[in-house]
Write a protein that holds these residues in place. Structure first.
Motif, PDB file in Angstrom:
ATOM      1  N   SER A 309      37.327 -12.998  -0.758  1.00 55.55           N
ATOM      2  CA  SER A 309      38.487 -13.855  -0.636  1.00 55.55           C
ATOM      3  C   SER A 309      38.134 -15.408  -0.827  1.00 55.55           C
ATOM      4  O   SER A 309      39.090 -16.337  -1.279  1.00 55.55           O
ATOM      5  CB  SER A 309      39.153 -13.817   0.985  1.00 55.55           C
ATOM      6  N   ALA A 310      36.809 -15.752  -0.900  1.00 59.12           N
ATOM      7  CA  ALA A 310      36.346 -17.185  -0.936  1.00 59.12           C
ATOM      8  C   ALA A 310      36.611 -17.486  -2.642  1.00 59.12           C
ATOM      9  O   ALA A 310      36.837 -18.542  -2.863  1.00 59.12           O
ATOM     10  CB  ALA A 310      35.164 -17.607  -0.766  1.00 59.12           C
ATOM     11  N   VAL A 311      36.595 -16.416  -3.145  1.00 59.69           N
ATOM     12  CA  VAL A 311      36.674 -16.628  -4.868  1.00 59.69           C
ATOM     13  C   VAL A 311      38.150 -16.526  -5.111  1.00 59.69           C
ATOM     14  O   VAL A 311      38.938 -17.577  -5.726  1.00 59.69           O
ATOM     15  CB  VAL A 311      36.071 -15.613  -5.613  1.00 59.69           C
ATOM     16  N   ARG A 312      38.917 -15.451  -4.674  1.00 54.12           N
ATOM     17  CA  ARG A 312      40.447 -15.506  -5.145  1.00 54.12           C
ATOM     18  C   ARG A 312      41.396 -16.260  -4.353  1.00 54.12           C
ATOM     19  O   ARG A 312      42.455 -16.400  -4.941  1.00 54.12           O
ATOM     20  CB  ARG A 312      40.781 -14.025  -5.023  1.00 54.12           C
ATOM     21  N   ASN A 313      41.100 -16.928  -3.141  1.00 54.83           N
ATOM     22  CA  ASN A 313      41.836 -17.659  -2.677  1.00 54.83           C
ATOM     23  C   ASN A 313      42.023 -19.111  -3.543  1.00 54.83           C
ATOM     24  O   ASN A 313      43.075 -19.746  -3.297  1.00 54.83           O
ATOM     25  CB  ASN A 313      41.235 -18.272  -1.211  1.00 54.83           C
ATOM     26  N   ARG A 314      41.124 -19.339  -4.286  1.00 55.91           N
ATOM     27  CA  ARG A 314      41.084 -20.470  -5.383  1.00 55.91           C
ATOM     28  C   ARG A 314      41.661 -20.174  -6.718  1.00 55.91           C
ATOM     29  O   ARG A 314      42.615 -21.027  -7.136  1.00 55.91           O
ATOM     30  CB  ARG A 314      39.855 -21.071  -5.690  1.00 55.91           C
ATOM     31  N   LEU A 315      41.657 -18.887  -7.243  1.00 53.17           N
ATOM     32  CA  LEU A 315      42.220 -18.413  -8.471  1.00 53.17           C
ATOM     33  C   LEU A 315      42.307 -16.992  -8.262  1.00 53.17           C
ATOM     34  O   LEU A 315      41.555 -16.322  -8.285  1.00 53.17           O
ATOM     35  CB  LEU A 315      41.308 -19.049  -9.482  1.00 53.17           C
ATOM     36  N   CYS A 316      43.790 -16.824  -8.495  1.00 53.47           N
ATOM     37  CA  CYS A 316      44.192 -15.373  -8.659  1.00 53.47           C
ATOM     38  C   CYS A 316      43.747 -14.597  -9.947  1.00 53.47           C
ATOM     39  O   CYS A 316      43.887 -15.265 -11.130  1.00 53.47           O
ATOM     40  CB  CYS A 316      45.987 -15.077  -8.534  1.00 53.47           C
ATOM     41  N   PRO A 317      42.981 -13.693  -9.881  1.00 53.85           N
ATOM     42  CA  PRO A 317      42.309 -13.086 -11.183  1.00 53.85           C
ATOM     43  C   PRO A 317      43.324 -12.450 -12.185  1.00 53.85           C
ATOM     44  O   PRO A 317      43.089 -12.068 -13.303  1.00 53.85           O
ATOM     45  CB  PRO A 317      41.509 -11.931 -10.604  1.00 53.85           C
ATOM     46  N   MET A 318      44.715 -12.248 -11.540  1.00 54.35           N
ATOM     47  CA  MET A 318      45.642 -11.506 -12.386  1.00 54.35           C
ATOM     48  C   MET A 318      46.500 -12.617 -13.245  1.00 54.35           C
ATOM     49  O   MET A 318      46.923 -12.501 -13.979  1.00 54.35           O
ATOM     50  CB  MET A 318      46.389 -10.696 -11.553  1.00 54.35           C
ATOM     51  N   CYS A 319      46.735 -13.744 -12.312  1.00 58.86           N
ATOM     52  CA  CYS A 319      47.557 -14.692 -12.891  1.00 58.86           C
ATOM     53  C   CYS A 319      47.003 -15.834 -13.375  1.00 58.86           C
ATOM     54  O   CYS A 319      47.534 -16.893 -14.019  1.00 58.86           O
ATOM     55  CB  CYS A 319      48.912 -14.970 -12.374  1.00 58.86           C
ATOM     56  N   CYS A 320      45.729 -16.041 -13.060  1.00 58.77           N
ATOM     57  CA  CYS A 320      44.790 -17.202 -13.251  1.00 58.77           C
ATOM     58  C   CYS A 320      45.284 -18.197 -12.737  1.00 58.77           C
ATOM     59  O   CYS A 320      45.327 -19.621 -13.279  1.00 58.77           O
ATOM     60  CB  CYS A 320      44.593 -17.326 -14.692  1.00 58.77           C
ATOM     61  N   ARG A 321      46.235 -18.449 -11.598  1.00 56.37           N
ATOM     62  CA  ARG A 321      46.609 -19.902 -10.983  1.00 56.37           C
ATOM     63  C   ARG A 321      46.197 -19.542  -9.701  1.00 56.37           C
ATOM     64  O   ARG A 321      45.809 -18.621  -9.060  1.00 56.37           O
ATOM     65  CB  ARG A 321      48.173 -19.806 -11.249  1.00 56.37           C
ATOM     66  N   LYS A 322      46.584 -20.800  -8.722  1.00 55.43           N
ATOM     67  CA  LYS A 322      46.195 -20.853  -7.515  1.00 55.43           C
ATOM     68  C   LYS A 322      47.363 -19.627  -6.673  1.00 55.43           C
ATOM     69  O   LYS A 322      48.546 -19.877  -7.033  1.00 55.43           O
ATOM     70  CB  LYS A 322      46.430 -22.087  -7.004  1.00 55.43           C
ATOM     71  N   PRO A 323      46.810 -18.858  -6.042  1.00 59.18           N
ATOM     72  CA  PRO A 323      47.649 -17.660  -5.604  1.00 59.18           C
ATOM     73  C   PRO A 323      48.871 -18.285  -4.896  1.00 59.18           C
ATOM     74  O   PRO A 323      48.693 -19.069  -3.892  1.00 59.18           O
ATOM     75  CB  PRO A 323      46.684 -16.901  -4.908  1.00 59.18           C
ATOM     76  N   ASP A 324      49.931 -17.668  -4.926  1.00 60.64           N
ATOM     77  CA  ASP A 324      51.157 -17.946  -4.103  1.00 60.64           C
ATOM     78  C   ASP A 324      51.400 -16.672  -3.043  1.00 60.64           C
ATOM     79  O   ASP A 324      51.430 -15.445  -3.413  1.00 60.64           O
ATOM     80  CB  ASP A 324      52.579 -17.876  -5.007  1.00 60.64           C
TER      81      ASP A 324
END
Length: 349
Positions: A309-324
């Motif tokens: 979560s510490a990684v993906r909370n900053r950048l969603c690996p699927m849309c490559c943006r900060k997650p909504d």
């Protein structure tokens, strides 16, 4: 007296319902937000792959709208299936639901994981205990489960497949297989596998993910004649992936790997890797990969998507943006609204 911390609430990114929708007929992953956007972004490539008439396009449009609706209901429906299975299903092999024991794990896997926990353990020492499939792509392999455990787990999975229980399938690319959390195997099998063994091992192999691998998504996929026989090129919604061949006897079906999905010419000169029953392949989730057509027999694989979560909370690996963020059932897609208090926050390199 201190108060207990509230349980962490896991989330998914809203892009789950609009990004990376797989269209099997055209062998294409698409982003879908509107008819106009679909025509603008994918019109030429769709036509080149056979979507040429207005009827073809309207059929595609209907399929994508149906898939978006399915994804919106997914968490709730999965929770309902899990509850029904827990109350009504009678396992053929109750022993596989016991807490994971060392006897189920290959000696090589135990040795590599144990080494990874030692003070002073380093990457070079770990690499002596496993096979480096590709130093450049950072793909590794080692035995994970013993042959008896693979047979027991397969017996249970086949029994469940033949039952009248409802079954959620792994994803839109795999039409045959089992979601392990619905079957009740997350807690006894996959969680200890992740926490006790994969966490220290992966920390040495992929040190850029310094935050804990705090969630996962685990499923079994099946390939057989008359069913799924191959898997198109894709990347995983995960930081890291473990893919273990459980059996049975088969020919063909090799994995192939390109570069990271962000890289230009990511599928130039793909690397092919044969499956070996009982052995697991470790790779980064963003590594483009797929499976060649199965030749004969049946191939069952356990796939564990490991998430931090510490990684993906900053950048969603699927849309490559900060997650909504959208609240979801269970582990969701591994996002949290707040950082774990003790995380050594990672910076991707």
């Amino acid at each position: 007296m201190g108060t207990a911390a509230a349980p962490r609430r896991f989330c998914r990114c809203a892009c789950f319902c609009s990004e990376n929708l797989y269209v099997a007929r055209y062998g294409l992953h698409v982003r879908f937000r509107s008819e106009q956007q679909l025509r603008q972004d994918y019109g030429p490539i769709l036509r080149s792959r056979g979507c040429v008439s207005p009827k073809d396009f309207q059929q595609l449009l209907g399929e994508l709208e149906k898939e978006v609706e399915r994804r919106q209901r997914l968490g709730q429906e999965s929770a309902a299936r899990k509850a029904l299975i827990a109350s009504s299903y009678h396992p053929a092999r109750p022993d596989v639901y016991n807490s994971l024991q060392d006897v189920a794990l290959a000696p090589e896997f135990l040795a590599a994981a144990e080494y990874s926990t030692l003070p002073g353990a380093d990457l070079q020492g770990l690499l002596q205990r496993l096979e480096t499939v590709s130093e450049e792509k950072r793909i590794y392999r080692l035995p994970v489960f013993t042959a008896p455990f693979c047979r027991a787990l397969l017996e249970e999975l086949e029994h469940f497949e033949q039952s009248d229980m409802p079954k959620g399938r792994p994803n839109t690319m795999n039409n045959y297989g089992v979601l392990l959390h619905e079957l009740g195997l997350d807690e006894p099998l996959v969680t200890p596998l992740r926490e006790r063994f994969l966490q220290p091992l992966m920390a040495l192999l992929y040190p850029e993910y310094r935050g804990p691998l705090d969630t996962h998504r685990a499923f079994v996929v099946k390939y057989a004649p008359g069913q799924d026989r191959e898997l198109g090129c894709h990347y995983d919604n995960a930081e890291l992936t473990l893919n273990v061949a459980l059996g049975k006897a088969f020919t063909g079906g090799a994995l192939y790997f390109g570069d990271l999905f962000q890289a230009p010419s990511a599928l130039a000169n793909p690397l092919e890797v044969e499956h070996v029953v009982g052995q697991g392949i470790l790779h980064r989730g963003g590594q483009l990969h797929g499976a060649r057509p199965l030749g004969t027999g049946e191939r069952w694989n356990l796939v564990v998507w490991l998430r931090a979560s510490a990684v993906r909370n900053r950048l969603c690996p699927m849309c490559c943006r900060k997650p909504d963020l959208v609240d979801d059932e269970g582990f969701g897609d591994g996002f949290t609204r707040e950082e774990p208090a003790t995380v050594d926050v990672c910076t991707l390199t």
